[in-house]
Design a protein around this motif. Structure first.
Motif, PDB file in Angstrom:
ATOM      1  N   GLU A 171       1.113  -1.378   0.135  1.00 41.31           N
ATOM      2  CA  GLU A 171       0.004  -0.151  -0.214  1.00 41.31           C
ATOM      3  C   GLU A 171       0.781   1.036   0.334  1.00 41.31           C
ATOM      4  O   GLU A 171       0.407   2.226  -1.014  1.00 41.31           O
ATOM      5  N   VAL A 172       1.892   1.663   1.128  1.00 47.66           N
ATOM      6  CA  VAL A 172       2.527   2.523   0.918  1.00 47.66           C
ATOM      7  C   VAL A 172       3.421   2.234  -0.086  1.00 47.66           C
ATOM      8  O   VAL A 172       3.921   3.964  -0.461  1.00 47.66           O
ATOM      9  N   ILE A 173       3.924   1.770  -0.382  1.00 50.73           N
ATOM     10  CA  ILE A 173       4.961   1.742  -1.746  1.00 50.73           C
ATOM     11  C   ILE A 173       4.186   2.126  -2.805  1.00 50.73           C
ATOM     12  O   ILE A 173       4.577   3.096  -4.032  1.00 50.73           O
ATOM     13  N   GLU A 174       2.389   2.201  -2.948  1.00 47.18           N
ATOM     14  CA  GLU A 174       2.344   2.691  -3.465  1.00 47.18           C
ATOM     15  C   GLU A 174       1.242   4.079  -3.566  1.00 47.18           C
ATOM     16  O   GLU A 174       1.679   4.950  -4.897  1.00 47.18           O
ATOM     17  N   LEU A 175       2.285   4.497  -3.012  1.00 51.76           N
ATOM     18  CA  LEU A 175       1.199   6.053  -2.015  1.00 51.76           C
ATOM     19  C   LEU A 175       2.504   6.976  -2.774  1.00 51.76           C
ATOM     20  O   LEU A 175       2.316   7.762  -2.999  1.00 51.76           O
ATOM     21  N   VAL A 176       3.239   5.872  -2.887  1.00 51.28           N
ATOM     22  CA  VAL A 176       4.787   6.954  -3.391  1.00 51.28           C
ATOM     23  C   VAL A 176       5.321   6.449  -4.500  1.00 51.28           C
ATOM     24  O   VAL A 176       6.253   6.977  -4.739  1.00 51.28           O
ATOM     25  N   GLY A 177       4.203   5.985  -5.218  1.00 51.75           N
ATOM     26  CA  GLY A 177       4.555   6.084  -6.716  1.00 51.75           C
ATOM     27  C   GLY A 177       5.611   5.025  -6.939  1.00 51.75           C
ATOM     28  O   GLY A 177       6.367   4.451  -7.970  1.00 51.75           O
ATOM     29  N   LEU A 178       6.201   3.653  -6.231  1.00 50.53           N
ATOM     30  CA  LEU A 178       6.994   2.912  -7.149  1.00 50.53           C
ATOM     31  C   LEU A 178       6.245   1.293  -6.860  1.00 50.53           C
ATOM     32  O   LEU A 178       7.355   0.642  -7.256  1.00 50.53           O
ATOM     33  N   LYS A 179       5.140   1.720  -7.360  1.00 53.85           N
ATOM     34  CA  LYS A 179       4.426   0.034  -7.566  1.00 53.85           C
ATOM     35  C   LYS A 179       5.488  -0.375  -8.628  1.00 53.85           C
ATOM     36  O   LYS A 179       5.728  -0.035  -9.638  1.00 53.85           O
ATOM     37  N   GLY A 180       5.917  -1.726  -8.650  1.00 58.19           N
ATOM     38  CA  GLY A 180       6.236  -2.361  -9.579  1.00 58.19           C
ATOM     39  C   GLY A 180       7.770  -2.013  -9.308  1.00 58.19           C
ATOM     40  O   GLY A 180       8.469  -3.539  -9.717  1.00 58.19           O
ATOM     41  N   ARG A 181       8.234  -1.711  -8.394  1.00 55.94           N
ATOM     42  CA  ARG A 181      10.192  -1.952  -8.291  1.00 55.94           C
ATOM     43  C   ARG A 181       9.551  -2.725  -6.753  1.00 55.94           C
ATOM     44  O   ARG A 181      10.938  -2.554  -5.943  1.00 55.94           O
ATOM     45  N   GLU A 182       9.178  -2.927  -6.217  1.00 52.92           N
ATOM     46  CA  GLU A 182       8.870  -4.252  -4.987  1.00 52.92           C
ATOM     47  C   GLU A 182       9.765  -4.642  -4.482  1.00 52.92           C
ATOM     48  O   GLU A 182      10.912  -5.408  -3.747  1.00 52.92           O
ATOM     49  N   ALA A 183      10.784  -5.504  -5.864  1.00 54.93           N
ATOM     50  CA  ALA A 183      11.539  -6.590  -5.622  1.00 54.93           C
ATOM     51  C   ALA A 183      12.933  -6.381  -5.852  1.00 54.93           C
ATOM     52  O   ALA A 183      13.905  -6.719  -5.887  1.00 54.93           O
ATOM     53  N   LEU A 199       5.517   5.620   6.370  1.00 51.70           N
ATOM     54  CA  LEU A 199       4.327   5.784   7.127  1.00 51.70           C
ATOM     55  C   LEU A 199       3.805   4.434   7.003  1.00 51.70           C
ATOM     56  O   LEU A 199       2.445   4.141   7.120  1.00 51.70           O
ATOM     57  N   ALA A 200       4.986   3.518   6.769  1.00 51.93           N
ATOM     58  CA  ALA A 200       3.914   1.882   6.868  1.00 51.93           C
ATOM     59  C   ALA A 200       3.159   1.703   9.005  1.00 51.93           C
ATOM     60  O   ALA A 200       2.588   1.502   8.038  1.00 51.93           O
ATOM     61  N   VAL A 201       3.986   2.217   9.409  1.00 46.30           N
ATOM     62  CA  VAL A 201       2.267   2.467  10.694  1.00 46.30           C
ATOM     63  C   VAL A 201       2.183   2.986  11.030  1.00 46.30           C
ATOM     64  O   VAL A 201       1.455   3.638  12.342  1.00 46.30           O
ATOM     65  N   GLU A 202       1.426   4.178   9.809  1.00 45.25           N
ATOM     66  CA  GLU A 202      -0.044   4.980  10.478  1.00 45.25           C
ATOM     67  C   GLU A 202       0.742   5.948  11.890  1.00 45.25           C
ATOM     68  O   GLU A 202       0.737   5.997  12.816  1.00 45.25           O
ATOM     69  N   PRO A 203       1.762   7.025  11.156  1.00 45.92           N
ATOM     70  CA  PRO A 203       2.940   7.507  12.559  1.00 45.92           C
ATOM     71  C   PRO A 203       1.806   9.146  12.935  1.00 45.92           C
ATOM     72  O   PRO A 203       1.269   9.175  11.407  1.00 45.92           O
ATOM     73  N   ASP A 204       1.493   9.491  14.001  1.00 44.15           N
ATOM     74  CA  ASP A 204       1.425  10.520  13.669  1.00 44.15           C
ATOM     75  C   ASP A 204       2.295  12.069  14.075  1.00 44.15           C
ATOM     76  O   ASP A 204       1.793  13.234  13.596  1.00 44.15           O
ATOM     77  N   LEU A 205       3.779  11.000  14.683  1.00 42.33           N
ATOM     78  CA  LEU A 205       4.553  12.133  14.639  1.00 42.33           C
ATOM     79  C   LEU A 205       5.121  12.234  13.901  1.00 42.33           C
ATOM     80  O   LEU A 205       5.930  11.112  13.462  1.00 42.33           O
ATOM     81  N   TRP A 206       5.282  12.926  12.004  1.00 47.29           N
ATOM     82  CA  TRP A 206       6.432  12.189  11.357  1.00 47.29           C
ATOM     83  C   TRP A 206       7.886  13.291  10.992  1.00 47.29           C
ATOM     84  O   TRP A 206       7.214  14.452  10.889  1.00 47.29           O
ATOM     85  N   PHE A 207       8.982  12.598  11.240  1.00 49.22           N
ATOM     86  CA  PHE A 207      10.282  14.237  10.819  1.00 49.22           C
ATOM     87  C   PHE A 207      10.644  13.691   9.769  1.00 49.22           C
ATOM     88  O   PHE A 207      10.810  12.626   9.696  1.00 49.22           O
ATOM     89  N   LEU A 208      11.005  14.748   9.437  1.00 45.19           N
ATOM     90  CA  LEU A 208      11.676  14.374   8.080  1.00 45.19           C
ATOM     91  C   LEU A 208      13.302  15.355   7.871  1.00 45.19           C
ATOM     92  O   LEU A 208      12.187  16.500   7.817  1.00 45.19           O
ATOM     93  N   ASP A 209      14.131  14.707   8.496  1.00 46.21           N
ATOM     94  CA  ASP A 209      15.109  15.556   8.381  1.00 46.21           C
ATOM     95  C   ASP A 209      16.898  15.879   6.900  1.00 46.21           C
ATOM     96  O   ASP A 209      16.643  14.924   6.412  1.00 46.21           O
ATOM     97  N   GLU A 210      16.375  16.696   6.739  1.00 41.71           N
ATOM     98  CA  GLU A 210      16.427  17.162   5.154  1.00 41.71           C
ATOM     99  C   GLU A 210      15.981  16.193   4.169  1.00 41.71           C
ATOM    100  O   GLU A 210      17.206  15.520   3.295  1.00 41.71           O
TER     101      GLU A 210
END
Ligand SMILES: Nc1ncnc2c1ncn2[C@@H]1O[C@H](COP(=O)(O)OP(=O)(O)OP(=O)(O)O)[C@@H](O)[C@H]1O
Ligand SMILES: [Mg+2]
Lengths: 343, 669
Positions: A148-160, A180-191
């Protein structure tokens, strides 16, 4: 109407070096730059106070070495702050046991790293499923979620694929998917986009905004790129030498920089990207014929074409639909060419 | 205006010159001094004052084996337990590869199943080669093992392979676990480091004796020695590899909520896997290096063949078995390297594929195993490679060596004679003549000049200890042999390294030459050398030079290559010729690296010297070797430690000098 505070941190200090804790206590908790230097310490974060509200994108920005990463690592307790208080959902994060921390991280936090930090021995699918694997989620279930999350970020087809078979942008998409896989409430993105080249970075920012439009996470986003900050941020905290110099909306930052330093940062920003109609409009209910209504939170850049093309001015309305002012062609052109409006 | 002054040594230079002159004079006239003053103690450490360490250690070992106990169980139980732990998998491996499975003991044994057919083993290895890299590697490995079969080395090779297959997993896993413990606990690492350093400098022979004493002659003792020898590099590599995992990767582990164990086994160790595989490769190579030495305490296999050929002076047999070890080393080296750098391919996910399609190699290997097993009842050729079809090269090698000996005898003798009388013997006389009290003093002085008082205390004490256990003379012969070999190895190796650094073609040629030298087990050098030059110091020296040259080349090349290019450009801009750039800029800047290379060369030379005891040198190596044949653990350990002391003294002095020079050049804080 302000949203509730999700992460509240006050007076965070992080001093590197031997005996940092002692030195901090000895000076009663308020060290000057000279004191830090004479103790042989590095003041990576000094007395930082920030509040992050539910559902907002909170950007921390500053030059390299200003302490952004250190602050965020304190917030997620990847490193222990020397002093300070952090409340997450009203609970004291710093007094939690390792076990509680593991639990919180497993369910409520996600993090994306500057250099992607994908595990080289796992495929895209396994990387995305990794946080769930650690929690002991059965294979079929965690792989379904990972897809699901891979599809969400547009990488479907590259799973392997393995990480080294992907471009930088794709790798960071995997990093995002994983966080995103664990559906976090708080999301940190460092650069998250700093290691990517400008075109890809732009594309990833769009992607990121699209995701946020769907997910409405609470986000702490680090960058040293002011353009990126104003594109994404609801609030920006500017850091310098470990201190938080100013916390404000992008617009306030441009209009009222707290210090010379912040001013220097914002000077070359195209103002149309930052200013909203509210700060440029002529206040008060307008008279005469109008071209239409525009919300006061709209940025000039977004509506410039529309206003410039119309001979008639527009009404500016607030969230409740009340008319609060008007704006015409001249005001927009002033902003676009950088002319200070006539007093 | 370069006057005479420029060529005079500085203050430092005068000091060394004076020290050397004094030493030389004392060495030259020590005999006369002894005669003149009737002071025999000058040339010989008085035997009444020799510390009785040897006897103490022997007594302790006896006590350990016979009486020591820890309450519930005795020390002997512990060694028995370790024996069983190693013996069970080893026996299984041997049954699988050569002996075949049987039930019952001795004469009553009935074979249940034959060992794997030679075809099945080769197919398995080829499959691994293809799986790890490509068809080229598979072909190389197939050819190597086919060689073993065709040239009649199969059975010995399988015995050796069985012990490698046991030693490598135990050594790798053990090293990994120790490395992980050191990574987790800095205290443990601080305790482990000096032990690892010591292990690297103590010659293998030294612990061969106590192991023989504890485990008895046989494959288990050989395996224990091999594992102890091969494990330390794995520990080091593990520590480096784990620390090398990027911080961000560790942070990922924390942020997804890994427990301590998950962190180690799901994040850190897999991320470090490529580097860890380099360690495994080292374990494999060192295990093969030990093959011959281990056969002295009962390993059997190819090593035993080489050893017995060497003892019989059977030229052909020795070269044949030696080549077989080389061939196996090359195959296993390439295979493990390929596994280390293997890139997993993305596979198209397909649902309805059977076992054969998903794992073609596994299926093929299983199929071949079953077929050869079934068909071997019909045709024994499929079971064991037919003796009639083997080719022996032994006679060829004997003839070849005979030919060389007949036609080039004079040339070789002249070279040997010249080197012996103009280099080896004078140096030997110099070192042996040095009175031991003066020797201790000189080493203390050198330690002081190189690294201050602490180092002086260390070098002085260690040198004194060597004298006090009564091994001074043998130690001096060791120093002389080692010194001459290192001198020659450096004289050949450093120019080679410089050439390799300056020129790409030379680099490739020298590189592959050095790679080959390093893949060869140390003993292999002895065979042709002894054949050509017969036993004695000279043969020992040649073998040591060949073995110890590699680091001199590598470090020289690396040192020259890593000179700051800006410095070179600055030289070119100010009009230096390429020659001047080399002599005035690159070489002086590379001196610290050269010193480190020298250090490594000395270490390798010392470890090889012990092996050359087989060809009749009279040094510490011989002392260890004698101890081994008499199973005298005290003697073996003391002589081994004496070699280690020499190594430690050389190592500390050179490292201190190198780091002082680096500081002086501003390369290090
Ligand atoms: N482990 C450490 N030990 C000592 N000093 C450190 C350590 N980590 C960071 N610092 C120092 O703390 C300061 C802040 O570092 P930090 O990594 O937070 O900066 P940053 O704003 O994230 O910079 P960048 O944009 O380069 O990532 C720097 O001066 C850095 O040298
Ligand atoms: Mg940073």
């Amino acid at each position: 109407m302000e949203k509730p505070i999700l992460l509240d941190c006050r007076g965070i200090w992080k001093l590197y070096g031997a005996g940092a804790q002692d030195a901090y206590k000895r000076h009663g908790g308020a060290l000057s730059s000279e004191q830090i230097r004479s103790e042989g310490l590095v003041g990576a974060v000094r007395d930082a106070t920030v509040q992050i509200r539910q559902g907002e994108i909170f950007v921390i920005m500053g030059l390299s070495g200003s302490g952004k990463s250190t602050l965020v690592r304190c917030l997620s307790r990847l490193i222990e702050p020397t002093a300070g208080e952090i409340l997450f959902e009203g609970r004291d994060l710093l007094s939690m046991t390792d076990k509680e921390m593991i639990d919180i991280r497993r369910r409520k936090m996600g993090m994306v790293f500057q250099h992607f930090a994908l595990l080289p021995h796992l495929t895209v699918l396994q990387n995305a499923a990794f946080p769930l694997e650690v929690q002991g989620v059965p294979r079929a279930k965690r792989e379904a979620r990972a897809r699901e999350v891979i599809e969400l970020v547009g990488l479907k087809g590259r799973e392997a694929y393995y990480p080294r078979q992907l471009s930088g942008g794709q790798q960071q998409r995997v990093g995002i998917a994983r966080s995103l896989a664990v559906e976090p409430d708080l999301w940190f993105l460092d650069e998250p986009f700093s290691a990517l080249d400008p075109l890809i970075r732009r594309e990833m920012q769009d992607e990121f905004l699209r995701l946020q439009g769907m997910l409405h996470k609470t986000i702490v986003f680090i960058t040293h790129d002011f353009d990126e900050a104003i594109r994404l941020a609801d609030h920006i905290a500017v850091m310098k030498d470990g201190r938080v110099v100013q916390v404000a909306t992008p617009e306030e930052l441009v209009l009222n920089p707290a210090t010379e330093y912040v001013g220097e940062f914002t000077r070359h920003v195209p103002r149309s990207k930052v200013l909203t109609l509210r700060s440029v409009m002529t206040p008060g209910a307008p008279e005469g014929e109008m071209a239409g209504d525009l919300p006061q939170t709209q940025r000039i850049e977004a509506v410039a074409d529309q206003i410039e093309a119309s001979a008639l001015p527009f009404r500016v309305v607030n969230a409740e639909g009340d008319v609060v002012g008007s704006i015409g062609r001249q005001a927009v052109i002033d902003v676009l060419i950088g002319r200070k409006p006539a007093p | 205006m370069t006057g005479l002054r420029d060529h005079l040594p500085g203050r430092n230079g005068w000091f060394w010159l004076a020290l050397f002159a004094a030493t030389w004079l004392l060495s030259r006239y020590s005999w006369d001094i002894y005669k003149a003053y009737d002071a025999r103690w000058i040339i010989k450490y008085p035997s009444a004052y020799i510390l009785p360490v040897e006897a103490r250690i022997s007594a302790f070992m006896r006590w350990l084996v016979e009486d020591a106990g820890f309450g519930l169980f005795s020390f002997r139980d512990v060694t028995r337990f370790i024996s069983t732990l190693i013996e069970i998998p080893y026996d299984f491996m041997r049954d699988l590869l050569i002996d075949g499975f049987s039930s019952g003991l001795g004469n009553a044994a009935v074979q249940i199943a034959p060992p794997l057919s030679w075809i099945a083993i080769i197919v398995t290895l080829v499959a691994m080669g293809h799986y790890a890299r490509d068809w080229k590697l598979a072909a190389l490995i197939g050819a190597c093992f086919l060689y073993l079969a065709v040239f009649g080395q199969w059975n010995s090779a399988m015995v050796t392979l069985a012990s490698v297959l046991i030693a490598v997993p135990i050594g790798s896993v053990g090293g990994l676990l120790l490395g992980i413990m050191a990574y987790r606990s800095p205290l443990f690492e601080r305790l482990l480091r000096p032990l690892l350093d010591l292990m690297q400098t103590v010659p293998v022979f030294a612990y061969l004796v106590p192991i023989l004493f504890l485990f008895g002659f046989g494959p288990v003792a050989a395996l224990v020695a091999t594992i102890i020898y091969a494990m330390p590099p794995m520990v080091r590599v593990t520590i480096v590899a784990l620390h090398g995992v990027p911080n961000e990767t560790r942070d990922v582990g924390v942020m997804v909520g890994c427990t301590r164990r998950q962190m180690m086994w799901k994040v850190i160790v897999p991320s470090a896997a490529p580097t860890l595989m380099v360690g495994v490769n080292q374990v494999i190579m060192l295990s093969l290096n030990m093959v011959i030495i281990a056969s002295m305490i009962g390993a059997g296999g190819l090593g035993f063949d080489v050893l017995s050929a060497l003892r019989r002076l059977d030229i052909g047999g020795g070269i044949e078995a030696g080549l077989a070890i080389v061939v196996m080393a090359i195959a296993l080296d390439r295979l493990s390297q390929a596994f280390a750098s293997r890139n997993a391919q993305a596979y198209a996910p397909g649902r309805d594929r059977n076992l054969f399609q998903r794992h073609p190699w596994l299926a093929t290997v299983l199929l071949v195993m079953i077929c050869t097993y079934l068909l071997s009842h019909v045709s024994p050729v499929l079971q064991a490679y037919p003796d009639a079809a083997t080719v022996s090269t032994g006679a060829f090698w004997s003839d070849f060596m005979g030919y060389i000996n007949v036609h080039f005898f004079d040339v070789f003798e002249t070279i040997k004679g010249a080197l012996l009388s103009y280099l080896l013997l004078p140096v030997k006389r110099f070192f042996v003549g040095i009175p031991w009290p003066w020797g201790i003093m000189v080493m203390t002085l050198i330690g002081w000049r190189a690294g201050g008082l602490g180092l002086a205390a260390l070098t002085g004490t260690l040198t004194a200890l060597i004298a006090m256990v009564g091994l001074w003379d043998k130690a001096m012969i060791t120093v002389y042999l080692c010194g001459v070999s290192v001198l020659i190895a450096s004289a050949i190796g450093i120019p080679m390294g410089i050439m390799a650094a300056q020129n790409d073609t030379a680099n490739r040629v020298v590189g592959s030459f050095i790679d080959t030298l390093q893949t060869l087990p140390s003993f292999v050098y002895l065979i042709p050398v002894v054949m050509l030059f017969r036993v004695g110091d000279f043969s020992a020296m040649i073998a040591v030079v060949l073995y110890a040259m590699a680091p001199a080349v590598r470090y020289a090349a690396h040192g020259i290559r890593s000179v700051d290019p800006q410095l070179v450009e600055a030289g070119l801009v100010s009009g230096c010729t390429p020659r001047q750039v080399l002599w005035r800029i690159k070489l002086p800047m590379a001196i610290p690296e050269l010193l480190l290379g020298l250090n490594q060369t000395i270490m390798l030379a010392l470890s090889m010297l012990v092996i050359t005891a087989l060809v009749g040198t009279r040094d510490l190596g011989q002392e260890v070797y004698i101890a081994l044949t008499k199973a005298n653990s005290g003697q073996g350990i003391v002589a081994g430690l004496a070699v280690a002391f020499i190594a430690i003294v050389a190592d500390r002095i050179l490292s201190a000098t190198a780091s002082r020079m680096r500081r002086k050049m501003g390369l290090e804080q």
